[in-house]
Design a protein around this motif. Sequence first.
Motif, PDB file in Angstrom:
ATOM      1  N   PHE A  27       9.433   0.691  -7.504  1.00 56.13           N
ATOM      2  CA  PHE A  27       8.685   0.952  -6.270  1.00 56.13           C
ATOM      3  C   PHE A  27       7.453   1.830  -6.480  1.00 56.13           C
ATOM      4  CE2 PHE A  27      13.376   1.227  -5.043  1.00 56.13           C
ATOM      5  CZ  PHE A  27      13.510  -0.158  -4.937  1.00 56.13           C
ATOM      6  N   SER A  28       7.066   2.066  -7.726  1.00 54.98           N
ATOM      7  CA  SER A  28       5.941   2.963  -7.974  1.00 54.98           C
ATOM      8  C   SER A  28       4.631   2.319  -7.536  1.00 54.98           C
ATOM      9  CB  SER A  28       5.856   3.328  -9.457  1.00 54.98           C
ATOM     10  OG  SER A  28       5.425   2.201 -10.210  1.00 54.98           O
ATOM     11  N   PRO A  29       3.619   3.122  -7.180  1.00 53.76           N
ATOM     12  CA  PRO A  29       2.314   2.572  -6.803  1.00 53.76           C
ATOM     13  C   PRO A  29       1.699   1.701  -7.896  1.00 53.76           C
ATOM     14  CG  PRO A  29       2.447   4.890  -6.207  1.00 53.76           C
ATOM     15  CD  PRO A  29       3.663   4.588  -7.018  1.00 53.76           C
ATOM     16  N   GLN A  30       1.872   2.085  -9.161  1.00 57.40           N
ATOM     17  CA  GLN A  30       1.305   1.299 -10.245  1.00 57.40           C
ATOM     18  C   GLN A  30       1.901  -0.099 -10.284  1.00 57.40           C
ATOM     19  OE1 GLN A  30       2.584   4.341 -10.516  1.00 57.40           O
ATOM     20  NE2 GLN A  30       1.060   5.699 -11.432  1.00 57.40           N
ATOM     21  N   VAL A  31       3.221  -0.177 -10.154  1.00 56.39           N
ATOM     22  CA  VAL A  31       3.904  -1.471 -10.230  1.00 56.39           C
ATOM     23  C   VAL A  31       3.542  -2.345  -9.032  1.00 56.39           C
ATOM     24  CG1 VAL A  31       6.169  -2.594 -10.128  1.00 56.39           C
ATOM     25  CG2 VAL A  31       5.814  -0.619 -11.627  1.00 56.39           C
ATOM     26  N   LEU A  51      13.266   1.399   3.170  1.00 60.56           N
ATOM     27  CA  LEU A  51      12.398   2.398   2.555  1.00 60.56           C
ATOM     28  C   LEU A  51      13.036   3.788   2.457  1.00 60.56           C
ATOM     29  CD1 LEU A  51       9.581   2.949   1.353  1.00 60.56           C
ATOM     30  CD2 LEU A  51       8.814   3.517   3.686  1.00 60.56           C
ATOM     31  N   PRO A  52      13.767   4.289   3.478  1.00 59.10           N
ATOM     32  CA  PRO A  52      14.363   5.618   3.342  1.00 59.10           C
ATOM     33  C   PRO A  52      15.288   5.757   2.132  1.00 59.10           C
ATOM     34  CG  PRO A  52      14.395   4.938   5.633  1.00 59.10           C
ATOM     35  CD  PRO A  52      13.977   3.735   4.846  1.00 59.10           C
ATOM     36  N   VAL A  53      15.927   4.675   1.738  1.00 58.19           N
ATOM     37  CA  VAL A  53      16.788   4.733   0.550  1.00 58.19           C
ATOM     38  C   VAL A  53      15.950   5.021  -0.697  1.00 58.19           C
ATOM     39  CG1 VAL A  53      18.279   3.355  -0.956  1.00 58.19           C
ATOM     40  CG2 VAL A  53      18.585   3.267   1.523  1.00 58.19           C
ATOM     41  N   ALA A  54      14.826   4.319  -0.832  1.00 57.89           N
ATOM     42  CA  ALA A  54      13.942   4.558  -1.973  1.00 57.89           C
ATOM     43  C   ALA A  54      13.380   5.974  -1.944  1.00 57.89           C
ATOM     44  CB  ALA A  54      12.814   3.527  -1.982  1.00 57.89           C
ATOM     45  N   GLU A  55      13.016   6.455  -0.753  1.00 54.83           N
ATOM     46  CA  GLU A  55      12.495   7.816  -0.623  1.00 54.83           C
ATOM     47  C   GLU A  55      13.539   8.840  -1.055  1.00 54.83           C
ATOM     48  OE1 GLU A  55       9.400   7.001   3.085  1.00 54.83           O
ATOM     49  OE2 GLU A  55      11.411   7.777   3.487  1.00 54.83           O
ATOM     50  N   ALA A  56      14.788   8.593  -0.700  1.00 52.84           N
ATOM     51  CA  ALA A  56      15.861   9.513  -1.087  1.00 52.84           C
ATOM     52  C   ALA A  56      16.055   9.523  -2.601  1.00 52.84           C
ATOM     53  CB  ALA A  56      17.162   9.132  -0.384  1.00 52.84           C
ATOM     54  N   LEU A  57      15.992   8.349  -3.239  1.00 51.75           N
ATOM     55  CA  LEU A  57      16.135   8.285  -4.694  1.00 51.75           C
ATOM     56  C   LEU A  57      15.035   9.088  -5.382  1.00 51.75           C
ATOM     57  CD1 LEU A  57      16.989   4.498  -5.241  1.00 51.75           C
ATOM     58  CD2 LEU A  57      18.578   6.429  -5.205  1.00 51.75           C
ATOM     59  N   ALA A  69       6.056   0.171  -1.620  1.00 49.83           N
ATOM     60  CA  ALA A  69       5.936   1.450  -2.328  1.00 49.83           C
ATOM     61  C   ALA A  69       6.176   2.604  -1.362  1.00 49.83           C
ATOM     62  CB  ALA A  69       4.552   1.585  -2.953  1.00 49.83           C
ATOM     63  N   CYS A  70       6.651   3.711  -1.906  1.00 48.41           N
ATOM     64  CA  CYS A  70       6.829   4.921  -1.102  1.00 48.41           C
ATOM     65  C   CYS A  70       5.514   5.677  -1.000  1.00 48.41           C
ATOM     66  CB  CYS A  70       7.886   5.828  -1.730  1.00 48.41           C
ATOM     67  SG  CYS A  70       9.533   5.111  -1.771  1.00 48.41           S
TER      68      CYS A  70
END
Length: 366
Positions: free
Chosen positions: A354-358, A288-294, A173-174
């Motif tokens: 990638f959400s905290p809930q998921v 992770l940086p890719v997910a953060e960018a999205l 998760a981010c």
Amino acid sequence: MKIGYDAKRLFKNTTGLGNYSRTLLHNLQAHYPEHDYHLYTPAKSHLPVARPFANPPYHVVSPNGPIHPLWRSRGVVKNLLADQIEVYHGLSHQIPAGMHSQRIKSVVTIHDLIVKRYPNTYSPIDRAFYDMKLRHCLANADAIVAISQQTKADILHYYPSTPAEKIQVIYQACDPIFYQEVLPQDVEHTRQKLGVPNHYLLFVGSFVPRKNLLNLLRAYHQANVSIPLVMVGRGKRYYRRMLRLIHKLDLTDRVFLLQSVEDTRQLQHLYAGASAFVYPSWFEGFGLPVAEALLSEVPVLTSNRSSLPEAGGPASVLVDPHNLEELTEGLLGVLDLDRESTVAVGKEYARQHFSPQVTTQQMMGK
């Protein structure tokens, strides 16, 4: 339930494994506050990012007296028994010996097997040490968390005796910050403070060979795009190679290297202000940086290798990182996308995966 965690990286590392540990523990406590979270570390630290974990509701446990080098790998079991820990989670490729005989359930997270894929980047002693740790935890853990399908595939390839049914893919998760709104004035303030231009391409990550940054600089030079390239990260030997190439290609006035961006909020502002994010790494356990960018609503160019298509999703531009011409065309292409539709698809993909809930529900087996 009383759950124990190997928290050394949480308290000592400002990036990578430390970020994984802090984000996971924050999300677990936020979504499942009914459990007791015990953090086992050889020593606390004074890192600002670790301070929220040094006090209740977390229970921090360190060895009494001098720190023994084998405490994390063996001695901590006595503490686990004393605290009546029911499940212990090794957050970075390691669980202590002796837990199984004491009937303490164990989980281990495997981030990547780069030591097996790129053995020449490690010393012979480090390769042997990592192999020993991996063999032990893969054989003895009750459950294995792989942070991508790529990592699961690598585990089964390099350690084929590992039961596939023990491995569950749970994405990283981010940081919760990336789910908060970014104000234009905050982006402008950070841009001015760091000396960053109005429009720019952005890279975030370590300055190491695996990130393929020399090829990125060559492609950037060859594409001859009109906006600067901002590169955020840290490095030593490879950083010096980057500087030499920047000088050789006469890019000194167009490439900005930032080695001191440690504030996550500033990093989020840099993402949000970018025209596009570029991440042509050879190999990643997740990316992770890719997910953060999205999540920051930025078009993404990344590699078509390893876990990066998993991180980038359907809206990202994927290129062969070893093909300079393809990388050059990708830089031009990512700047020519329909930004509104691209970032909408990318952000929704990141929220779904990638959400905290998921990720916390999956970690708790819900």
